[in-house]
Scaffold this active site. Structure first.
Site: not given
Length: 665
Positions: A200, A292
């Site tokens: 990135e 999560r």
């Protein structure tokens, strides 16, 4: 609702889940490794089952063994916490196959977001803005290097799996890419069992803002607003807050809607977090989705008044979301500071050790402590070095920040190095108070946050002297009372010397050298000859490590923890470590081999880059040490020739062990 669940985790998050289970009258079973036998989370649950040896791969990552325990315990569901198997799609599917409810998203949703590259492609198709870079399947080094060149340096190498900053490397130039890629792959393989990478563009001065989302099995999806997680070291969060300062209502709605759409696109269920990189102008890009509960979820709980673990349990049991979006509102402001056993001045390396003294601020409506340890417990080399999460709340940011500073000053730890003083400087920094946040905050203000170590102040030395003198006096009184002649002058501790002034000299040592303090005894006080002048002092022991003192008329209460010849003075937020020396041994410390390089922490030697006889130059990488699933490169401190290598690849080493020795040319 469930009658009984298994908590497939350890430490702070296992304790956190257990508390909600107890409040809801749900029985909870714990699991533990050899290193966690008797740990706090095992005592908060109704029962505890042994997993295996200390290393995570032999205990908390043993999915099949965890399923066996769940079946044997009679649990109906498994809560994975965060870390370990929490984002493992295969484990989620194995739970379903075994007839157990996985308290988390479906395996398909985890798989969809488990690969960061696949997740980015999916989000791109859904119209969510993405950071420029390479998210493809090809993983050969040449392809990744070419992608980095096309993206343009600086770039960020990131594992497609996992999280927590592990395996992430910033690369500023092409010549450094190959070594960074190799290190990233090793770390990712060790942490997640998957060494695939994406590339990135490294954005300068961005903020890290994440949106908490929740979804049920009936199509209901909401967001619970945002958290700012910009303050990070080693790509890991250290201080979070909610709501994010400076975020407008329109940007909050826009990011919240994007996060909801991301959850809907993958059929999400349960708690999740959509993370964005936000540029100074307000443009935001999808970074990843954590499938999560997050470590920093308490700040969202504090500003919404909700229990997110309860929501997880209700959704997993098939209930609808307790509230819809229109019912949700922000109230006040909250911070979470992560108190770690680590060395901020040594690249924030973890610092495992036994917590010989641990005192946290009093909990109440404005202060919350989430922890998995007690005084006497050990921060193990095998797991994350988190000691506790300190969460504070108030009606506004200024009030919450004031409470954070006050609570940090009350937090006391000895036995392991911590980041407490670093956190205090961070919370007290003017730029932080002004909300001038981005992911480079710590690097930019490093000199302010990590100033040079100071010599012990006169106040620290006076407190240390009083603690030693008062304890010696107490010991002598006990011995005199037990002797056949309790009035003998030889039992006196007032510095009595025949035909001389009553005094005693104490010798201390800190990082700046030796310090001698002479204490002159007076009927109801001492006169201390300190570096800054003479000070009148007296005090009383308050039990344990606490002393109440009066220094030149100023009353103050402090804590002085002593173990053998080591004293740690804790007072008003500062902590200073001193060694008490016998005058005859000052300056006679063990000799250290010239050019010796010692292990900064316990760990495993994963790569040797040199051999005996090799010529090396200052700054050259010599050895790679892995500890707590992070890699640390040991570099030459001088030019010379490798004289000794004390370990081979794969060996375990203890803190302070001699790794290599360099002889001068």
């Amino acid at each position: 609702m469930f009658e009984k669940i298994l908590i497939a985790n350890r430490g702070e998050i296992a304790c956190r889940v257990a508390r909600t289970c107890r409040r809801l009258s749900i029985r909870a079973a714990a699991i533990y490794s050899e290193a966690d036998n008797g740990a706090l989370h095992t005592t908060l649950c109704d029962e505890a089952w042994r997993l295996g040896a200390a290393p995570a791969r032999e205990s908390y990552l043993r999915g099949e063994r965890i399923l066996e325990i769940a079946r044997a315990s009679g649990a109906e569901a498994i809560h994975p916490g965060y870390g370990f198997l929490a984002e493992n799609a295969d484990f989620a599917q194995a739970c379903a196959d075994a007839g157990l409810v996985f308290i988390g998203p479906p395996a398909a949703a985890i798989a969809a977001m488990g690969s960061k590259s696949a997740a980015k492609r999916l989000m791109g198709e859904a119209g969510v803005p993405l950071v420029p870079g390479y998210h493809g399947e090809a993983q050969d080094p040449d392809t990744l290097a070419q992608a980095a060149r096309e993206t343009g340096y600086p770039v960020l190498i990131k594992p497609t799996a996992g999280g927590g900053g592990k395996g992430m490397h910033r690369v500023d130039e092409a010549d450094a890419f190959a070594d960074a890629l190799a290190a990233a792959k090793r770390e990712a393989a060790a942490s997640f069992g998957d060494d695939r990478m994406l590339i990135e563009k490294y954005l300068l001065e961005p903020r890290h803002i994440e949106i908490q989302v929740f979804a049920d099995r009936h199509g209901g999806v909401v967001h619970l607003f945002e958290r700012d997680c910009s303050v990070q070291r080693r790509y890991q969060k250290v201080l979070e807050e909610a709501p994010a300062p400076g975020v407008s209502e329109s940007l909050r709605r826009e990011m919240g809607q994007a996060a909801v759409q991301a959850a809907q696109a993958i059929g999400y269920v349960g708690a999740g977090t959509v993370e964005f990189i936000v540029e100074p102008g307000g443009a935001f890009y999808f970074m990843e989705m954590n499938t999560r509960l997050q470590v920093e979820h308490p700040v969202t709980e504090q500003v919404t008044g909700l229990d997110l673990v309860e929501w997880q349990l209700r959704v997993a049991a098939g209930e609808h979301l307790p509230l819809v979006q229109a019912d949700l509102a922000l109230r006040g402001h909250a911070f979470e500071a992560r108190v770690y056993a680590e060395e901020p001045r040594n690249a924030f390396l973890p610092a495992p050790g036994r917590l010989r003294h641990l005192r946290t601020p009093p909990a109440g409506p404005h202060v919350r402590i989430d922890t998995g340890v007690r005084a006497g417990d050990t921060i193990s080399v095998h797991y994350d070095p988190l000691i506790a999460k300190l969460i504070v709340w108030d009606l506004n940011r200024a009030g919450a920040l004031r409470r954070l500073r006050h609570a940090l000053a009350q937090f006391q730890v000895t036995g392991a190095s911590t980041n407490l003083e670093f956190l205090q400087r961070l919370a007290g920094h003017p730029a932080f108070a002004a909300g001038e946040l981005d992911t480079g905050f710590i690097v930019r203000f490093r000199n302010d946050l990590l100033p040079p170590l100071r010599r012990a102040s006169d106040r620290v030395l006076a407190l240390a002297c009083l603690a030693v003198l008062l304890r010696n006096d107490e010991t002598a009184r006990r011995q005199a009372a037990a002797s056949s002649d309790p009035y003998s002058p030889w039992h006196r501790t007032d510095g009595w010397v025949l035909n001389d002034d009553n005094h005693h000299t104490l010798h201390f040592h800190d990082d700046h050298g030796d310090i001698a303090i002479t204490a002159h005894y007076r009927p109801d006080h001492y006169l201390l000859d300190l570096p800054g002048g003479t000070l009148r002092a007296r005090g009383t022991l308050e039990g344990g490590a606490d002393i109440r003192t009066e220094l030149d008329g100023m009353q103050i209460t402090a804590t002085v923890v002593q173990r053998d010849t080591e004293l740690t003075v804790l007072c008003e937020g500062f902590s200073h470590r001193l060694l008490l020396h016998d005058p005859l041994t000052v300056g006679m410390e063990d000799e250290i081999r010239e050019g010796s390089l010692k292990a900064p922490m316990p760990g495993t030697v994963v790569q040797l880059l040199v051999a005996p006889g090799d010529k090396v130059t200052e700054g050259q990488p010599l050895l790679v040490l892995e500890a707590m699933k992070m890699e640390y490169t040991i570099k030459a401190t001088t030019d010379g020739i490798i004289e000794l290598i004390g370990f081979k690849e794969g060996d375990q080493v203890q803190e302070g062990a001699e790794l290599l020795a360099i002889a001068s040319k």
